[in-house]
Design a protein around this motif. Structure first.
Motif, mmCIF file in Angstrom:
data_model
loop_
_atom_site.group_PDB
_atom_site.id
_atom_site.type_symbol
_atom_site.label_atom_id
_atom_site.label_comp_id
_atom_site.label_asym_id
_atom_site.label_seq_id
_atom_site.Cartn_x
_atom_site.Cartn_y
_atom_site.Cartn_z
ATOM 1 N N VAL A 45 0.881 -1.467 0.237
ATOM 2 C CA VAL A 45 -0.064 -0.103 0.235
ATOM 3 C C VAL A 45 1.138 1.224 0.218
ATOM 4 C CG1 VAL A 45 -1.354 1.124 0.948
ATOM 5 C CG2 VAL A 45 -2.594 -1.215 1.038
ATOM 6 N N SER A 46 1.020 1.855 -1.089
ATOM 7 C CA SER A 46 1.567 3.557 -0.441
ATOM 8 C C SER A 46 0.280 3.987 -0.158
ATOM 9 C CB SER A 46 2.118 3.797 -2.128
ATOM 10 O OG SER A 46 0.642 4.337 -3.254
ATOM 11 N N ILE A 47 1.342 5.127 0.769
ATOM 12 C CA ILE A 47 1.171 6.349 0.800
ATOM 13 C C ILE A 47 1.249 7.497 0.292
ATOM 14 C CG2 ILE A 47 -0.450 7.538 3.745
ATOM 15 C CD1 ILE A 47 0.095 4.897 4.200
ATOM 16 N N PHE A 48 0.851 8.499 -0.040
ATOM 17 C CA PHE A 48 1.782 9.742 -0.944
ATOM 18 C C PHE A 48 0.829 10.834 -1.483
ATOM 19 C CE2 PHE A 48 3.891 11.426 -3.939
ATOM 20 C CZ PHE A 48 5.049 12.629 -3.722
ATOM 21 N N VAL A 49 0.952 11.907 -0.627
ATOM 22 C CA VAL A 49 -0.005 12.716 -0.572
ATOM 23 C C VAL A 49 0.436 13.264 -2.296
ATOM 24 C CG1 VAL A 49 -1.367 14.931 0.081
ATOM 25 C CG2 VAL A 49 -1.443 12.444 1.333
ATOM 26 N N ASN A 50 -0.503 13.569 -3.276
ATOM 27 C CA ASN A 50 0.910 13.717 -4.798
ATOM 28 C C ASN A 50 0.898 14.979 -4.406
ATOM 29 O OD1 ASN A 50 2.304 13.145 -6.743
ATOM 30 N ND2 ASN A 50 0.055 12.927 -8.187
ATOM 31 N N PRO A 51 1.822 15.754 -4.879
ATOM 32 C CA PRO A 51 1.448 17.395 -4.710
ATOM 33 C C PRO A 51 0.935 18.221 -6.040
ATOM 34 C CG PRO A 51 4.589 17.065 -4.665
ATOM 35 C CD PRO A 51 3.766 15.502 -4.418
ATOM 36 N N ILE A 52 1.404 17.334 -7.500
ATOM 37 C CA ILE A 52 1.280 17.810 -8.646
ATOM 38 C C ILE A 52 0.344 17.007 -9.283
ATOM 39 C CG2 ILE A 52 3.668 17.433 -8.868
ATOM 40 C CD1 ILE A 52 3.368 14.994 -10.914
ATOM 41 N N GLN A 53 -0.718 16.672 -8.855
ATOM 42 C CA GLN A 53 -2.374 16.628 -8.501
ATOM 43 C C GLN A 53 -2.745 17.635 -8.109
ATOM 44 O OE1 GLN A 53 -2.205 12.532 -7.044
ATOM 45 N NE2 GLN A 53 -4.485 12.407 -6.263
ATOM 46 N N PHE A 54 -2.666 18.485 -7.375
ATOM 47 C CA PHE A 54 -3.397 19.781 -6.520
ATOM 48 C C PHE A 54 -3.204 21.032 -7.002
ATOM 49 C CE2 PHE A 54 -3.398 16.266 -3.138
ATOM 50 C CZ PHE A 54 -4.552 16.613 -2.975
ATOM 51 N N GLY A 55 -3.903 21.849 -7.621
ATOM 52 C CA GLY A 55 -3.833 22.765 -8.187
ATOM 53 C C GLY A 55 -3.730 23.211 -7.022
ATOM 54 N N PRO A 56 -3.330 25.116 -7.234
ATOM 55 C CA PRO A 56 -2.762 25.920 -6.244
ATOM 56 C C PRO A 56 -3.738 26.583 -5.478
ATOM 57 C CG PRO A 56 -3.287 27.020 -9.097
ATOM 58 C CD PRO A 56 -2.905 25.937 -9.088
ATOM 59 N N ARG A 57 -5.252 26.580 -5.458
ATOM 60 C CA ARG A 57 -6.222 26.752 -4.622
ATOM 61 C C ARG A 57 -6.759 25.723 -3.713
ATOM 62 N NH1 ARG A 57 -5.697 30.785 -8.385
ATOM 63 N NH2 ARG A 57 -7.164 29.667 -9.744
ATOM 64 N N GLU A 58 -6.008 24.475 -4.102
ATOM 65 C CA GLU A 58 -7.010 23.191 -3.795
ATOM 66 C C GLU A 58 -6.119 23.070 -2.376
ATOM 67 O OE1 GLU A 58 -8.145 21.202 -8.112
ATOM 68 O OE2 GLU A 58 -6.658 20.298 -6.668
ATOM 69 N N ASP A 59 -6.428 21.637 -1.400
ATOM 70 C CA ASP A 59 -6.349 21.524 0.155
ATOM 71 C C ASP A 59 -5.147 20.412 -0.456
ATOM 72 O OD1 ASP A 59 -7.791 19.310 -1.551
ATOM 73 O OD2 ASP A 59 -8.447 18.667 0.106
ATOM 74 N N PRO A 61 -12.720 16.068 -19.592
ATOM 75 C CA PRO A 61 -13.980 15.963 -19.030
ATOM 76 C C PRO A 61 -13.676 15.896 -17.738
ATOM 77 C CG PRO A 61 -13.679 14.459 -20.297
ATOM 78 C CD PRO A 61 -12.531 14.818 -20.792
ATOM 79 N N LEU A 62 -15.051 16.389 -17.649
ATOM 80 C CA LEU A 62 -15.740 16.256 -15.968
ATOM 81 C C LEU A 62 -14.614 16.654 -14.995
ATOM 82 C CD1 LEU A 62 -16.380 12.659 -16.224
ATOM 83 C CD2 LEU A 62 -17.920 14.594 -15.896
ATOM 84 N N CYS A 63 -14.129 16.080 -13.650
ATOM 85 C CA CYS A 63 -12.989 16.908 -12.836
ATOM 86 C C CYS A 63 -11.618 17.386 -13.536
ATOM 87 C CB CYS A 63 -12.513 15.530 -12.426
ATOM 88 S SG CYS A 63 -13.553 15.515 -10.907
ATOM 89 N N GLY A 64 -11.189 16.433 -15.283
ATOM 90 C CA GLY A 64 -9.995 17.326 -15.460
ATOM 91 C C GLY A 64 -10.494 18.833 -16.534
ATOM 92 N N ALA A 65 -12.014 18.926 -16.783
ATOM 93 C CA ALA A 65 -12.147 20.538 -16.847
ATOM 94 C C ALA A 65 -11.875 21.525 -15.778
ATOM 95 C CB ALA A 65 -13.570 19.970 -17.414
ATOM 96 N N ARG A 66 -12.629 20.941 -14.327
ATOM 97 C CA ARG A 66 -12.233 21.776 -14.053
ATOM 98 C C ARG A 66 -11.185 21.639 -12.448
ATOM 99 N NH1 ARG A 66 -17.363 20.009 -16.347
ATOM 100 N NH2 ARG A 66 -18.635 21.352 -15.482
ATOM 101 N N ARG A 67 -10.266 20.939 -12.438
ATOM 102 C CA ARG A 67 -9.004 20.770 -11.879
ATOM 103 C C ARG A 67 -7.706 20.844 -13.223
ATOM 104 N NH1 ARG A 67 -9.184 16.241 -7.715
ATOM 105 N NH2 ARG A 67 -7.290 17.908 -6.380
ATOM 106 N N PRO A 68 -7.424 21.739 -14.125
ATOM 107 C CA PRO A 68 -6.012 21.388 -14.762
ATOM 108 C C PRO A 68 -5.389 20.969 -13.659
ATOM 109 C CG PRO A 68 -7.236 23.538 -14.722
ATOM 110 C CD PRO A 68 -8.054 23.084 -13.384
ATOM 111 N N GLY A 69 -4.489 20.212 -15.202
ATOM 112 C CA GLY A 69 -3.017 19.089 -14.629
ATOM 113 C C GLY A 69 -3.351 18.534 -13.346
ATOM 114 N N HIS A 70 -4.654 18.014 -13.032
ATOM 115 C CA HIS A 70 -5.007 17.218 -11.663
ATOM 116 C C HIS A 70 -4.432 15.520 -12.678
ATOM 117 C CE1 HIS A 70 -7.143 14.699 -8.935
ATOM 118 N NE2 HIS A 70 -7.510 14.221 -9.739
#
Length: 281
Positions: A53-67, A115-124
């Motif tokens: 099981v990998s546990i890694f909060v991946n910084p490059i899938q978060f946008g600048p104003r995300e959590d 589409p979907l999350c990709g359209a709302r979260r560019p680069g995710h």
């Protein structure tokens, strides 16, 4: 159970396992486990000899104003839960090791990410595809298990594996829900008591759509408007999207004439929650 932080140590473990003919399953996570994560681990145990099981909060899938900074983390709690399930290895790399200074290589699944999350979260999804490819290269699992709450992610990873001829089987696990239907998510911890009551509207909207289609509704545009009204009738809600899509290509659907993906993303308070269902006409 072993806790491995170093990439080199993870590679050594996997090489020894593979030399001994051991089948490896990987469950990639960002941690803060709930019953949904544990279900993936239990499934993994049925598909392989050893579970990583990998546990890694991946910084490059978060946008600048995300959590990214506020995303819940509790390694000690997660390790205890994984050990109880019978996980063999928890892999917890550091961001500085996954993306060292000068890092500049990314992978992108172009069309399914749009589409979907990709359209709302560019680069995710570029971030998701890149980290999964790295994890597959480091752990070299025979099989990897993903939850279907993140349905678009599942399709993106399946396409990544197919297009790049990766030697790993991708298995999807059905959504695990609370008793009232709310899809389990680490982000549910953001919900206040009152917001939690409203959050069940996502699942109720899916069930409403299922009933309407069963009763003969085939017009996605009309049904979308009805679902929007239903969701917004609950306090603290703000719709990101409610969309009907082809469950394989994610192309827009003009008529619900075959199994159709209904995907939705709704802010309840500050928590952005997603859910989905395949609707059968």
């Amino acid at each position: 159970m072993r806790l491995i932080k170093e990439i080199s140590q993870m590679k050594t473990w996997r090489e020894n396992a593979r030399k001994n003919g051991i089948r490896i399953a990987l469950v990639p996570t960002m941690g803060y486990f709930h019953e949904g994560h544990l279900a993936l681990m239990k499934k993994a145990k049925t598909l392989a000899d050893k579970v990583v099981v990998s546990i890694f909060v991946n910084p490059i899938q978060f946008g600048p104003r995300e959590d990214f900074s506020s995303y819940p983390r509790d390694l000690e709690r997660d390790a205890a839960m994984a050990q109880e399930i019978g996980v063999d290895v928890i892999f917890t790399p550091e961001a500085r090791d996954m993306y060292p200074e000068g890092y500049q290589t990314y992978v992108e699944v172009t069309e399914l990410s749009k589409p979907l999350c990709g359209a709302r979260r560019p680069g995710h999804f570029k971030g998701v595809a890149t980290v999964c490819l790295k994890l597959f290269n480091i752990v070299r699992p025979h099989v990897a298990i993903f939850g279907l709450k993140d349905y678009q992610q599942f399709l993106v990873i399946k396409r990544l594996v197919k297009d790049l001829n990766l030697d790993v089987e991708i298995v999807g696990h059905p959504i695990v829900r609370e008793k009232d239907g709310l899809a389990m998510s680490s982000r549910n911890v953001y919900l206040s008591e009152e917001e939690r009551k409203s959050a069940v509207c996502l699942y109720k909207a899916l069930c409403l759509a299922k009933e309407k289609v069963k009763a003969g509704q085939r017009n996605p545009e009309a049904l979308q408007k009805e679902l929007e009204e239903f969701v917004l009738s609950h306090p603290y809600t703000k719709i990101d999207y409610i969309e009907f899509r082809d469950p394989e290509t994610l192309e827009e659907v003009k008529e619900i004439s075959k199994p159709t993906l209904l995907a939705l993303a709704v802010f309840v308070g500050k928590a952005r929650l997603i859910d989905n269902m395949i609707i059968e006409p």
